[in-house]
Design a protein around this motif. Structure first.
Motif, PDB file in Angstrom:
ATOM      1  N   ALA A   1      33.586  42.031  32.400  1.00 23.23           N
ATOM      2  CA  ALA A   1      34.131  42.207  31.046  1.00 23.23           C
ATOM      3  C   ALA A   1      35.356  43.119  31.086  1.00 23.23           C
ATOM      4  O   ALA A   1      36.363  42.874  30.405  1.00 23.23           O
ATOM      5  CB  ALA A   1      33.064  42.794  30.115  1.00 23.23           C
TER       6      ALA A   1
ATOM      7  N   GLU B   1      37.374  43.522  33.618  1.00 24.88           N
ATOM      8  CA  GLU B   1      38.485  42.796  34.251  1.00 24.88           C
ATOM      9  C   GLU B   1      39.118  41.822  33.267  1.00 24.88           C
ATOM     10  O   GLU B   1      40.345  41.638  33.263  1.00 24.88           O
ATOM     11  CB  GLU B   1      37.989  42.077  35.510  1.00 24.88           C
ATOM     12  CG  GLU B   1      37.679  43.048  36.636  1.00 24.88           C
ATOM     13  CD  GLU B   1      37.036  42.403  37.854  1.00 24.88           C
ATOM     14  OE1 GLU B   1      37.054  43.024  38.928  1.00 24.88           O
ATOM     15  OE2 GLU B   1      36.501  41.285  37.723  1.00 24.88           O
ATOM     16  N   SER B   2      38.286  41.195  32.442  1.00 29.34           N
ATOM     17  CA  SER B   2      38.851  40.305  31.417  1.00 29.34           C
ATOM     18  C   SER B   2      39.723  41.106  30.458  1.00 29.34           C
ATOM     19  O   SER B   2      40.796  40.657  30.047  1.00 29.34           O
ATOM     20  CB  SER B   2      37.741  39.636  30.610  1.00 29.34           C
ATOM     21  OG  SER B   2      36.945  38.849  31.442  1.00 29.34           O
TER      22      SER B   2
ATOM     23  N   SER C   1      42.957  41.833  32.039  1.00 32.20           N
ATOM     24  CA  SER C   1      43.784  40.637  32.058  1.00 32.20           C
ATOM     25  C   SER C   1      44.455  40.412  30.696  1.00 32.20           C
ATOM     26  O   SER C   1      45.617  40.012  30.619  1.00 32.20           O
ATOM     27  CB  SER C   1      42.911  39.447  32.467  1.00 32.20           C
ATOM     28  OG  SER C   1      43.611  38.251  32.358  1.00 32.20           O
ATOM     29  N   ARG C   2      43.722  40.699  29.626  1.00 29.88           N
ATOM     30  CA  ARG C   2      44.333  40.585  28.290  1.00 29.88           C
ATOM     31  C   ARG C   2      45.469  41.586  28.131  1.00 29.88           C
ATOM     32  O   ARG C   2      46.481  41.288  27.503  1.00 29.88           O
ATOM     33  CB  ARG C   2      43.313  40.841  27.179  1.00 29.88           C
ATOM     34  CG  ARG C   2      42.128  39.927  27.140  1.00 29.88           C
ATOM     35  CD  ARG C   2      42.461  38.474  27.070  1.00 29.88           C
ATOM     36  NE  ARG C   2      43.300  38.092  25.947  1.00 29.88           N
ATOM     37  CZ  ARG C   2      43.400  36.848  25.486  1.00 29.88           C
ATOM     38  NH1 ARG C   2      42.696  35.878  26.042  1.00 29.88           N
ATOM     39  NH2 ARG C   2      44.192  36.578  24.496  1.00 29.88           N
TER      40      ARG C   2
ATOM     41  N   THR D   1      42.175  35.975  34.590  1.00 28.24           N
ATOM     42  CA  THR D   1      41.475  37.160  35.082  1.00 28.24           C
ATOM     43  C   THR D   1      41.320  37.119  36.600  1.00 28.24           C
ATOM     44  O   THR D   1      41.497  38.128  37.286  1.00 28.24           O
ATOM     45  CB  THR D   1      40.107  37.285  34.396  1.00 28.24           C
ATOM     46  OG1 THR D   1      40.317  37.428  32.990  1.00 28.24           O
ATOM     47  CG2 THR D   1      39.335  38.489  34.917  1.00 28.24           C
TER      48      THR D   1
ATOM     49  N   GLU E   1      36.508  34.888  26.872  1.00 26.07           N
ATOM     50  CA  GLU E   1      37.707  35.722  26.849  1.00 26.07           C
ATOM     51  C   GLU E   1      38.343  35.743  25.471  1.00 26.07           C
ATOM     52  O   GLU E   1      38.957  36.730  25.091  1.00 26.07           O
ATOM     53  CB  GLU E   1      38.680  35.265  27.932  1.00 26.07           C
ATOM     54  CG  GLU E   1      38.028  35.421  29.288  1.00 26.07           C
ATOM     55  CD  GLU E   1      38.957  35.889  30.377  1.00 26.07           C
ATOM     56  OE1 GLU E   1      40.176  35.913  30.151  1.00 26.07           O
ATOM     57  OE2 GLU E   1      38.463  36.243  31.447  1.00 26.07           O
TER      58      GLU E   1
ATOM     59  N   LEU F   1      36.395  38.263  23.692  1.00 25.87           N
ATOM     60  CA  LEU F   1      36.721  39.577  24.217  1.00 25.87           C
ATOM     61  C   LEU F   1      38.071  40.058  23.683  1.00 25.87           C
ATOM     62  O   LEU F   1      38.238  41.229  23.340  1.00 25.87           O
ATOM     63  CB  LEU F   1      36.744  39.503  25.745  1.00 25.87           C
ATOM     64  CG  LEU F   1      36.746  40.863  26.370  1.00 25.87           C
ATOM     65  CD1 LEU F   1      35.496  41.073  27.197  1.00 25.87           C
ATOM     66  CD2 LEU F   1      37.959  41.063  27.227  1.00 25.87           C
ATOM     67  N   ALA F   2      39.019  39.145  23.596  1.00 31.25           N
ATOM     68  CA  ALA F   2      40.334  39.515  23.076  1.00 31.25           C
ATOM     69  C   ALA F   2      40.211  40.002  21.632  1.00 31.25           C
ATOM     70  O   ALA F   2      40.839  40.989  21.246  1.00 31.25           O
ATOM     71  CB  ALA F   2      41.283  38.322  23.154  1.00 31.25           C
TER      72      ALA F   2
ATOM     73  N   LEU G   1      38.678  43.416  21.672  1.00 25.18           N
ATOM     74  CA  LEU G   1      39.652  44.387  22.183  1.00 25.18           C
ATOM     75  C   LEU G   1      40.629  44.773  21.074  1.00 25.18           C
ATOM     76  O   LEU G   1      40.964  45.947  20.892  1.00 25.18           O
ATOM     77  CB  LEU G   1      40.395  43.749  23.359  1.00 25.18           C
ATOM     78  CG  LEU G   1      41.096  44.621  24.376  1.00 25.18           C
ATOM     79  CD1 LEU G   1      40.128  45.607  25.012  1.00 25.18           C
ATOM     80  CD2 LEU G   1      41.723  43.751  25.458  1.00 25.18           C
TER      81      LEU G   1
ATOM     82  N   LEU H   1      32.751  45.555  23.713  1.00 17.65           N
ATOM     83  CA  LEU H   1      33.189  44.371  24.453  1.00 17.65           C
ATOM     84  C   LEU H   1      31.993  43.538  24.896  1.00 17.65           C
ATOM     85  O   LEU H   1      31.996  42.318  24.798  1.00 17.65           O
ATOM     86  CB  LEU H   1      34.031  44.771  25.672  1.00 17.65           C
ATOM     87  CG  LEU H   1      35.313  45.565  25.387  1.00 17.65           C
ATOM     88  CD1 LEU H   1      36.101  45.805  26.664  1.00 17.65           C
ATOM     89  CD2 LEU H   1      36.193  44.862  24.363  1.00 17.65           C
ATOM     90  N   ARG H   2      30.949  44.229  25.336  1.00 22.23           N
ATOM     91  CA  ARG H   2      29.784  43.477  25.810  1.00 22.23           C
ATOM     92  C   ARG H   2      29.051  42.798  24.658  1.00 22.23           C
ATOM     93  O   ARG H   2      28.551  41.690  24.820  1.00 22.23           O
ATOM     94  CB  ARG H   2      28.848  44.397  26.590  1.00 22.23           C
ATOM     95  CG  ARG H   2      29.511  44.894  27.870  1.00 22.23           C
ATOM     96  CD  ARG H   2      28.539  45.100  28.974  1.00 22.23           C
ATOM     97  NE  ARG H   2      27.801  43.886  29.260  1.00 22.23           N
ATOM     98  CZ  ARG H   2      26.760  43.845  30.063  1.00 22.23           C
ATOM     99  NH1 ARG H   2      26.342  44.937  30.638  1.00 22.23           N
ATOM    100  NH2 ARG H   2      26.145  42.716  30.291  1.00 22.23           N
TER     101      ARG H   2
ATOM    102  N   LEU I   1      30.674  39.633  23.968  1.00 12.38           N
ATOM    103  CA  LEU I   1      30.367  38.587  24.942  1.00 12.38           C
ATOM    104  C   LEU I   1      28.953  38.049  24.761  1.00 12.38           C
ATOM    105  O   LEU I   1      28.692  36.872  24.972  1.00 12.38           O
ATOM    106  CB  LEU I   1      30.528  39.121  26.367  1.00 12.38           C
ATOM    107  CG  LEU I   1      31.944  39.522  26.745  1.00 12.38           C
ATOM    108  CD1 LEU I   1      31.992  39.995  28.191  1.00 12.38           C
ATOM    109  CD2 LEU I   1      32.904  38.357  26.553  1.00 12.38           C
TER     110      LEU I   1
END
Ligand SMILES: [Zn+2]
Lengths: 254, 191
Positions: free
Chosen positions: A86, A88-89, A92-93, B84, B131, B134-135, B138, B184-185, B188
Protein backbone atom coordinates in the motif's frame (compact mmCIF):
# COMPACT_ATOMS: atom_id res chain seq x y z
CA UNK A 1 3.30 -1.94 22.92
CA UNK A 2 4.37 -0.24 26.15
CA UNK A 3 4.90 3.47 26.00
CA UNK A 4 8.56 3.24 26.91
CA UNK A 5 9.28 1.56 23.61
CA UNK A 6 7.44 4.16 21.58
CA UNK A 7 9.43 7.21 22.54
CA UNK A 8 13.13 7.21 22.05
CA UNK A 9 14.93 9.37 24.59
CA UNK A 10 16.63 12.53 23.46
CA UNK A 11 20.24 12.35 22.54
CA UNK A 12 20.06 9.14 20.55
CA UNK A 13 21.06 9.28 16.95
CA UNK A 14 17.62 9.73 15.45
CA UNK A 15 18.27 7.82 12.28
CA UNK A 16 18.38 4.07 12.25
CA UNK A 17 21.66 4.39 10.53
CA UNK A 18 24.34 2.57 12.24
CA UNK A 19 24.80 -0.63 13.81
CA UNK A 20 25.95 -2.28 16.83
CA UNK A 21 25.33 -5.32 18.78
CA UNK A 22 22.13 -6.49 19.85
CA UNK A 23 21.67 -8.84 22.58
CA UNK A 24 24.21 -10.00 25.00
CA UNK A 25 23.61 -13.64 25.15
CA UNK A 26 25.33 -15.43 27.93
CA UNK A 27 24.66 -18.78 29.50
CA UNK A 28 26.17 -21.70 31.29
CA UNK A 29 25.56 -24.64 29.02
CA UNK A 30 28.33 -26.27 27.05
CA UNK A 31 28.62 -25.33 23.42
CA UNK A 32 25.91 -26.92 21.36
CA UNK A 33 25.89 -28.33 17.94
CA UNK A 34 24.02 -25.89 15.85
CA UNK A 35 21.89 -26.23 12.85
CA UNK A 36 23.17 -24.69 9.71
CA UNK A 37 19.95 -23.51 8.19
CA UNK A 38 16.64 -22.04 9.09
CA UNK A 39 13.65 -24.33 9.29
CA UNK A 40 10.25 -23.03 8.48
CA UNK A 41 7.75 -23.18 11.25
CA UNK A 42 4.03 -22.92 10.91
CA UNK A 43 2.19 -19.88 12.10
CA UNK A 44 2.60 -16.22 11.25
CA UNK A 45 4.59 -13.65 13.23
CA UNK A 46 2.91 -11.99 16.17
CA UNK A 47 5.37 -9.13 16.68
CA UNK A 48 5.67 -6.65 13.82
CA UNK A 49 7.77 -3.62 12.94
CA UNK A 50 6.06 -0.27 13.37
CA UNK A 51 4.45 1.34 10.34
CA UNK A 52 7.00 4.16 10.44
CA UNK A 53 9.81 1.67 9.81
CA UNK A 54 7.88 0.00 7.01
CA UNK A 55 7.40 3.43 5.48
CA UNK A 56 11.16 4.04 5.57
CA UNK A 57 11.55 0.77 3.69
CA UNK A 58 8.81 1.38 1.12
CA UNK A 59 10.01 4.89 0.32
CA UNK A 60 13.64 3.84 0.02
CA UNK A 61 14.84 5.71 3.12
CA UNK A 62 15.96 2.84 5.34
CA UNK A 63 19.67 2.17 5.86
CA UNK A 64 20.77 -1.06 4.19
CA UNK A 65 20.92 -3.09 7.41
CA UNK A 66 17.44 -1.90 8.38
CA UNK A 67 16.10 -2.67 4.92
CA UNK A 68 17.59 -6.16 5.25
CA UNK A 69 15.92 -6.97 8.55
CA UNK A 70 12.60 -5.63 7.27
CA UNK A 71 12.86 -7.58 3.99
CA UNK A 72 13.33 -10.77 5.99
CA UNK A 73 10.36 -10.00 8.20
CA UNK A 74 8.34 -9.56 5.00
CA UNK A 75 9.28 -13.07 3.91
CA UNK A 76 7.51 -14.37 7.00
CA UNK A 77 4.70 -11.82 7.21
CA UNK A 78 1.93 -11.39 4.62
CA UNK A 79 0.32 -8.69 6.74
CA UNK A 80 3.34 -6.39 6.61
CA UNK A 81 3.80 -7.21 2.91
CA UNK A 82 0.32 -5.81 2.31
CA UNK A 83 1.21 -2.68 4.29
CA UNK A 84 4.38 -2.15 2.28
CA UNK A 85 2.49 -2.72 -0.97
CA UNK A 86 0.00 0.00 0.00
CA UNK A 87 2.86 2.38 0.79
CA UNK A 88 4.54 1.62 -2.52
CA UNK A 89 1.29 2.34 -4.35
CA UNK A 90 1.07 5.64 -2.47
CA UNK A 91 4.66 6.46 -3.48
CA UNK A 92 3.82 5.67 -7.07
CA UNK A 93 0.88 8.09 -6.93
CA UNK A 94 3.19 10.79 -5.60
CA UNK A 95 5.50 10.17 -8.58
CA UNK A 96 2.58 10.46 -10.96
CA UNK A 97 1.74 13.82 -9.44
CA UNK A 98 5.09 15.30 -10.50
CA UNK A 99 5.36 17.22 -13.76
CA UNK A 100 7.05 14.75 -16.08
CA UNK A 101 10.52 15.37 -17.42
CA UNK A 102 10.99 14.40 -21.05
CA UNK A 103 13.92 12.12 -21.67
CA UNK A 104 16.73 13.41 -23.86
CA UNK A 105 16.54 12.76 -27.54
CA UNK A 106 17.64 9.29 -28.57
CA UNK A 107 17.40 7.95 -25.01
CA UNK A 108 14.95 5.30 -26.19
CA UNK A 109 17.04 4.42 -29.24
CA UNK A 110 20.10 3.95 -27.08
CA UNK A 111 18.20 1.73 -24.70
CA UNK A 112 16.74 -0.37 -27.51
CA UNK A 113 20.28 -1.08 -28.64
CA UNK A 114 21.08 -2.42 -25.17
CA UNK A 115 18.20 -4.85 -24.89
CA UNK A 116 20.23 -7.78 -26.17
CA UNK A 117 23.23 -7.10 -23.99
CA UNK A 118 24.02 -10.02 -21.74
CA UNK A 119 23.29 -9.37 -18.11
CA UNK A 120 26.17 -8.67 -15.81
CA UNK A 121 27.41 -11.72 -13.97
CA UNK A 122 25.09 -12.70 -11.18
CA UNK A 123 26.14 -12.44 -7.57
CA UNK A 124 28.10 -15.29 -6.03
CA UNK A 125 26.05 -18.30 -5.01
CA UNK A 126 23.72 -17.58 -2.20
CA UNK A 127 23.57 -19.82 0.84
CA UNK A 128 20.79 -22.37 0.75
CA UNK A 129 18.23 -22.74 3.46
CA UNK A 130 17.92 -19.10 4.46
CA UNK A 131 15.34 -16.53 3.40
CA UNK A 132 16.47 -15.08 0.07
CA UNK A 133 17.32 -11.54 1.23
CA UNK A 134 19.64 -12.97 3.89
CA UNK A 135 21.12 -15.74 1.75
CA UNK A 136 22.51 -13.11 -0.61
CA UNK A 137 24.68 -11.83 2.24
CA UNK A 138 25.93 -15.18 3.45
CA UNK A 139 27.56 -16.63 0.37
CA UNK A 140 28.11 -20.36 0.10
CA UNK A 141 30.88 -22.92 -0.21
CA UNK A 142 34.29 -21.27 -0.28
CA UNK A 143 32.71 -17.88 -0.10
CA UNK A 144 30.56 -18.61 2.92
CA UNK A 145 31.11 -16.05 5.62
CA UNK A 146 32.42 -17.55 8.84
CA UNK A 147 30.73 -17.70 12.19
CA UNK A 148 32.85 -16.49 15.05
CA UNK A 149 32.65 -18.04 18.48
CA UNK A 150 32.39 -15.42 21.16
CA UNK A 151 32.29 -17.92 24.00
CA UNK A 152 29.54 -18.74 26.45
CA UNK A 153 27.34 -20.30 23.84
CA UNK A 154 27.30 -17.30 21.52
CA UNK A 155 28.32 -17.17 17.89
CA UNK A 156 28.29 -14.14 15.69
CA UNK A 157 28.40 -13.53 11.97
CA UNK A 158 28.71 -9.93 10.82
CA UNK A 159 26.97 -9.28 7.50
CA UNK A 160 28.70 -7.32 4.75
CA UNK A 161 26.41 -4.31 4.46
CA UNK A 162 27.72 -1.03 3.05
CA UNK A 163 29.83 1.02 5.50
CA UNK A 164 27.47 2.87 7.80
CA UNK A 165 26.86 3.47 11.45
CA UNK A 166 24.10 0.86 11.20
CA UNK A 167 25.23 -2.73 10.87
CA UNK A 168 23.67 -6.14 10.86
CA UNK A 169 24.82 -9.43 12.33
CA UNK A 170 23.53 -12.88 13.01
CA UNK A 171 23.71 -14.18 16.55
CA UNK A 172 23.35 -17.84 17.42
CA UNK A 173 22.87 -18.68 21.07
CA UNK A 174 22.63 -22.12 22.62
CA UNK A 175 19.30 -23.44 23.87
CA UNK A 176 18.30 -22.72 27.42
CA UNK A 177 20.56 -19.75 28.00
CA UNK A 178 19.54 -16.54 29.64
CA UNK A 179 21.06 -13.21 28.77
CA UNK A 180 22.12 -10.99 31.62
CA UNK A 181 20.02 -7.97 32.29
CA UNK A 182 21.15 -5.25 29.94
CA UNK A 183 20.16 -1.95 28.43
CA UNK A 184 21.05 -0.41 25.08
CA UNK A 185 22.67 2.86 24.28
CA UNK A 186 21.23 3.07 20.82
CA UNK A 187 18.44 1.39 18.97
CA UNK A 188 18.36 -2.32 18.45
CA UNK A 189 16.21 -4.30 16.04
CA UNK A 190 15.95 -8.07 16.35
CA UNK A 191 14.34 -10.64 14.08
CA UNK A 192 14.17 -14.30 15.07
CA UNK A 193 15.16 -16.71 12.31
CA UNK A 194 15.09 -19.93 14.25
CA UNK A 195 14.29 -21.02 17.79
CA UNK A 196 12.82 -18.51 20.20
CA UNK A 197 13.45 -16.26 23.17
CA UNK A 198 11.23 -14.61 25.74
CA UNK A 199 11.40 -11.38 27.68
CA UNK A 200 8.89 -9.36 29.63
CA UNK A 201 7.21 -8.31 26.37
CA UNK A 202 6.45 -11.80 25.21
CA UNK A 203 7.78 -14.76 23.33
CA UNK A 204 9.59 -14.17 20.05
CA UNK A 205 9.76 -16.97 17.50
CA UNK A 206 10.53 -17.24 13.80
CA UNK A 207 9.66 -14.05 11.92
CA UNK A 208 8.96 -12.03 15.07
CA UNK A 209 10.43 -8.55 15.19
CA UNK A 210 11.42 -6.58 18.28
CA UNK A 211 12.63 -2.99 18.53
CA UNK A 212 14.39 -1.86 21.70
CA UNK A 213 15.91 1.45 22.69
CA UNK A 214 17.91 2.88 25.57
CA UNK A 215 14.92 2.86 27.86
CA UNK A 216 14.47 -0.89 27.72
CA UNK A 217 16.06 -3.20 30.24
CA UNK A 218 15.48 -6.87 29.72
CA UNK A 219 16.86 -10.30 30.27
CA UNK A 220 15.78 -12.49 27.38
CA UNK A 221 15.73 -16.25 27.88
CA UNK A 222 16.46 -18.58 24.99
CA UNK A 223 13.96 -21.39 24.47
CA UNK A 224 14.92 -24.80 25.82
CA UNK A 225 14.51 -26.86 22.67
CA UNK A 226 16.92 -25.43 20.17
CA UNK A 227 19.48 -22.68 19.67
CA UNK A 228 18.12 -19.28 18.81
CA UNK A 229 19.37 -17.64 15.63
CA UNK A 230 18.50 -14.01 15.23
CA UNK A 231 19.40 -11.11 12.99
CA UNK A 232 20.31 -8.02 14.94
CA UNK A 233 20.70 -4.46 13.72
CA UNK A 234 22.34 -1.84 15.93
CA UNK A 235 22.99 1.84 15.54
CA UNK A 236 24.97 2.82 18.62
CA UNK A 237 27.97 1.51 20.51
CA UNK A 238 27.45 -0.55 23.62
CA UNK A 239 29.21 0.83 26.64
CA UNK A 240 29.30 -1.55 29.53
CA UNK A 241 31.97 -1.77 32.18
CA UNK A 242 33.60 -4.55 34.17
CA UNK A 243 33.29 -8.23 33.50
CA UNK A 244 30.35 -7.68 31.24
CA UNK A 245 32.38 -5.19 29.23
CA UNK A 246 35.04 -7.81 28.58
CA UNK A 247 32.44 -10.23 27.40
CA UNK A 248 31.03 -7.86 24.87
CA UNK A 249 34.34 -6.48 23.66
CA UNK A 250 34.10 -8.50 20.47
CA UNK A 251 30.85 -6.72 19.72
CA UNK A 252 32.31 -3.31 20.36
CA UNK A 253 34.85 -3.85 17.60
CA UNK A 254 31.98 -3.38 15.23
CA UNK B 1 20.26 -8.67 -33.10
CA UNK B 2 20.65 -5.13 -32.01
CA UNK B 3 20.91 -3.93 -35.58
CA UNK B 4 17.50 -5.19 -36.54
CA UNK B 5 15.19 -2.37 -37.56
CA UNK B 6 12.41 -1.82 -35.10
CA UNK B 7 8.96 -1.00 -36.27
CA UNK B 8 7.20 0.65 -33.42
CA UNK B 9 3.50 0.10 -33.63
CA UNK B 10 1.01 2.57 -32.21
CA UNK B 11 0.13 1.14 -28.83
CA UNK B 12 -1.10 4.31 -27.23
CA UNK B 13 -4.42 2.75 -26.25
CA UNK B 14 -3.10 -0.49 -24.79
CA UNK B 15 -3.28 -1.03 -21.02
CA UNK B 16 0.12 -1.01 -19.27
CA UNK B 17 -0.32 -4.56 -17.95
CA UNK B 18 -0.96 -5.80 -21.48
CA UNK B 19 2.21 -4.06 -22.65
CA UNK B 20 4.23 -5.79 -19.94
CA UNK B 21 2.65 -9.11 -20.93
CA UNK B 22 3.72 -8.56 -24.55
CA UNK B 23 7.26 -7.90 -23.43
CA UNK B 24 7.23 -10.98 -21.19
CA UNK B 25 5.71 -13.35 -23.71
CA UNK B 26 7.00 -12.06 -27.01
CA UNK B 27 9.99 -9.82 -26.26
CA UNK B 28 7.89 -7.18 -28.01
CA UNK B 29 10.03 -4.10 -28.59
CA UNK B 30 7.13 -1.94 -29.64
CA UNK B 31 5.37 -2.67 -26.36
CA UNK B 32 8.57 -1.93 -24.49
CA UNK B 33 9.03 1.35 -26.33
CA UNK B 34 5.51 2.34 -25.36
CA UNK B 35 6.23 1.56 -21.70
CA UNK B 36 9.35 3.67 -21.96
CA UNK B 37 7.43 6.61 -23.42
CA UNK B 38 4.84 6.45 -20.69
CA UNK B 39 6.98 5.81 -17.65
CA UNK B 40 10.53 7.04 -18.28
CA UNK B 41 9.65 10.77 -18.02
CA UNK B 42 7.91 10.13 -14.70
CA UNK B 43 10.86 8.22 -13.33
CA UNK B 44 13.18 10.96 -14.47
CA UNK B 45 11.02 13.51 -12.66
CA UNK B 46 11.10 11.36 -9.52
CA UNK B 47 14.87 10.98 -9.56
CA UNK B 48 15.49 14.67 -10.20
CA UNK B 49 12.99 15.68 -7.54
CA UNK B 50 15.00 13.60 -5.10
CA UNK B 51 18.19 15.40 -6.05
CA UNK B 52 19.73 13.59 -9.01
CA UNK B 53 21.25 15.72 -11.77
CA UNK B 54 19.82 15.22 -15.22
CA UNK B 55 22.55 12.91 -16.50
CA UNK B 56 22.43 10.72 -13.40
CA UNK B 57 18.65 10.57 -13.52
CA UNK B 58 18.69 9.48 -17.18
CA UNK B 59 21.18 6.74 -16.45
CA UNK B 60 19.13 5.37 -13.57
CA UNK B 61 16.01 5.46 -15.75
CA UNK B 62 17.89 3.48 -18.41
CA UNK B 63 18.93 0.89 -15.84
CA UNK B 64 15.43 0.68 -14.43
CA UNK B 65 13.81 0.28 -17.84
CA UNK B 66 16.38 -2.35 -18.83
CA UNK B 67 15.29 -4.26 -15.73
CA UNK B 68 11.66 -3.88 -16.83
CA UNK B 69 12.64 -5.53 -20.13
CA UNK B 70 14.54 -8.36 -18.46
CA UNK B 71 12.13 -9.00 -15.58
CA UNK B 72 8.82 -8.49 -17.35
CA UNK B 73 7.90 -12.12 -16.70
CA UNK B 74 8.04 -11.53 -12.94
CA UNK B 75 5.42 -8.79 -13.04
CA UNK B 76 2.30 -9.92 -11.22
CA UNK B 77 -0.77 -7.79 -11.86
CA UNK B 78 -2.39 -9.15 -8.70
CA UNK B 79 0.37 -7.68 -6.56
CA UNK B 80 0.80 -4.20 -8.00
CA UNK B 81 -0.03 -1.93 -10.88
CA UNK B 82 2.58 -1.51 -13.59
CA UNK B 83 3.26 2.04 -12.41
CA UNK B 84 4.00 0.85 -8.89
CA UNK B 85 6.09 -2.08 -10.07
CA UNK B 86 8.23 0.18 -12.24
CA UNK B 87 8.52 2.71 -9.43
CA UNK B 88 9.90 0.06 -7.06
CA UNK B 89 12.50 -0.94 -9.65
CA UNK B 90 13.61 2.67 -10.03
CA UNK B 91 13.66 3.18 -6.28
CA UNK B 92 16.01 0.23 -5.88
CA UNK B 93 18.26 1.34 -8.76
CA UNK B 94 18.45 4.75 -7.16
CA UNK B 95 19.61 3.25 -3.87
CA UNK B 96 22.26 1.19 -5.69
CA UNK B 97 23.51 4.14 -7.58
CA UNK B 98 23.29 7.14 -5.29
CA UNK B 99 23.64 5.58 -1.88
CA UNK B 100 26.02 2.86 -3.04
CA UNK B 101 24.14 0.31 -1.01
CA UNK B 102 22.43 -2.89 -1.84
CA UNK B 103 18.70 -2.91 -1.54
CA UNK B 104 17.52 -6.05 0.22
CA UNK B 105 14.21 -7.08 -1.25
CA UNK B 106 12.06 -10.09 -0.51
CA UNK B 107 11.61 -12.50 -3.38
CA UNK B 108 7.98 -13.41 -4.16
CA UNK B 109 9.26 -16.83 -5.27
CA UNK B 110 11.26 -17.51 -2.11
CA UNK B 111 10.33 -21.05 -1.01
CA UNK B 112 10.32 -19.74 2.57
CA UNK B 113 7.76 -17.04 1.80
CA UNK B 114 4.74 -17.34 4.09
CA UNK B 115 1.75 -17.28 1.74
CA UNK B 116 -0.99 -14.72 2.21
CA UNK B 117 -4.48 -16.05 2.74
CA UNK B 118 -6.23 -16.00 -0.63
CA UNK B 119 -9.13 -13.59 -0.66
CA UNK B 120 -12.39 -14.88 -2.09
CA UNK B 121 -12.37 -14.18 -5.83
CA UNK B 122 -15.13 -11.58 -5.72
CA UNK B 123 -13.53 -9.85 -2.74
CA UNK B 124 -10.19 -9.22 -4.32
CA UNK B 125 -9.95 -5.95 -6.15
CA UNK B 126 -7.67 -5.77 -9.12
CA UNK B 127 -4.45 -3.91 -8.41
CA UNK B 128 -5.59 -1.16 -10.75
CA UNK B 129 -8.87 -0.70 -8.92
CA UNK B 130 -7.07 -0.79 -5.59
CA UNK B 131 -4.83 2.01 -6.71
CA UNK B 132 -7.79 4.17 -7.64
CA UNK B 133 -9.17 3.78 -4.15
CA UNK B 134 -5.77 4.43 -2.71
CA UNK B 135 -5.38 7.61 -4.73
CA UNK B 136 -8.71 8.83 -3.38
CA UNK B 137 -7.69 8.03 0.18
CA UNK B 138 -4.35 9.73 -0.33
CA UNK B 139 -6.04 12.88 -1.61
CA UNK B 140 -8.35 12.88 1.41
CA UNK B 141 -5.64 12.56 4.07
CA UNK B 142 -5.55 15.29 6.71
CA UNK B 143 -2.88 17.85 5.84
CA UNK B 144 -0.50 16.88 8.63
CA UNK B 145 -0.47 13.25 7.52
CA UNK B 146 -0.18 14.09 3.82
CA UNK B 147 2.63 16.56 4.51
CA UNK B 148 4.51 13.94 6.45
CA UNK B 149 4.29 11.42 3.60
CA UNK B 150 5.46 14.04 1.10
CA UNK B 151 8.36 15.05 3.28
CA UNK B 152 9.42 11.44 3.74
CA UNK B 153 9.14 10.74 0.06
CA UNK B 154 10.38 13.85 -1.70
CA UNK B 155 13.11 14.73 0.79
CA UNK B 156 14.22 11.12 1.29
CA UNK B 157 13.89 11.37 5.04
CA UNK B 158 13.40 8.45 7.40
CA UNK B 159 10.77 8.96 10.07
CA UNK B 160 13.55 9.53 12.61
CA UNK B 161 15.14 12.16 10.32
CA UNK B 162 11.80 13.91 10.10
CA UNK B 163 11.44 14.00 13.86
CA UNK B 164 14.96 15.36 14.25
CA UNK B 165 14.51 18.07 11.63
CA UNK B 166 10.98 19.14 12.43
CA UNK B 167 11.34 19.08 16.18
CA UNK B 168 8.23 16.91 16.42
CA UNK B 169 8.47 14.16 19.02
CA UNK B 170 9.29 10.81 17.42
CA UNK B 171 6.09 9.40 18.89
CA UNK B 172 4.06 12.05 17.05
CA UNK B 173 5.72 11.26 13.73
CA UNK B 174 5.07 7.57 14.25
CA UNK B 175 1.46 8.07 15.15
CA UNK B 176 0.86 10.23 12.07
CA UNK B 177 2.35 7.52 9.89
CA UNK B 178 0.18 4.96 11.64
CA UNK B 179 -2.97 7.03 11.13
CA UNK B 180 -2.19 7.68 7.47
CA UNK B 181 -1.55 4.02 6.89
CA UNK B 182 -4.75 3.07 8.64
CA UNK B 183 -6.68 5.24 6.20
CA UNK B 184 -4.91 3.87 3.16
CA UNK B 185 -5.44 0.30 4.27
CA UNK B 186 -9.10 0.84 5.05
CA UNK B 187 -9.51 2.22 1.55
CA UNK B 188 -7.98 -0.95 0.15
CA UNK B 189 -10.06 -3.21 2.35
CA UNK B 190 -13.10 -1.45 0.94
CA UNK B 191 -14.48 -0.59 4.34
ZN1 LIG C 1 4.64 -8.18 10.12
Amino acid sequence: MPESRENFPDGIDPAWRGARISRILIGKEPWETRRSTVHTKSGLPEHHPEEALLLDYAFGNAAEAVALILAIHLVFCPRCRATVAAMESAASRLVEGLPSRPMREAALDRLLLRLDEPEAVAEPDAALGYPAPLAAYLGSGEQARPWRKLGRGIEQLVLPTAPSATRAMLLRVAAGRRMPKHTHRGNELTLVLQGDYSDQYGRYAQGDFEAADGSLTHSPAIGKDEPCVSLVVLDAPLRLAGALGRIINPFVQL
Amino acid sequence: MSGEPIILADLGEVEPAALVARVAEGADRSAFAELFRRFAPRLKAYLMRLGADEGGAEEVVQEAMLTVWRRAATFDARQASVATWIFTIARNKRIDRFRRERRPEFDPHDPMLAPAADPAPDESLGAQQEECRLAEALAALPAEQADLLRLAFFDSLSHADIAARSGLPLGTVKSRVRLALGRLRRALDGS
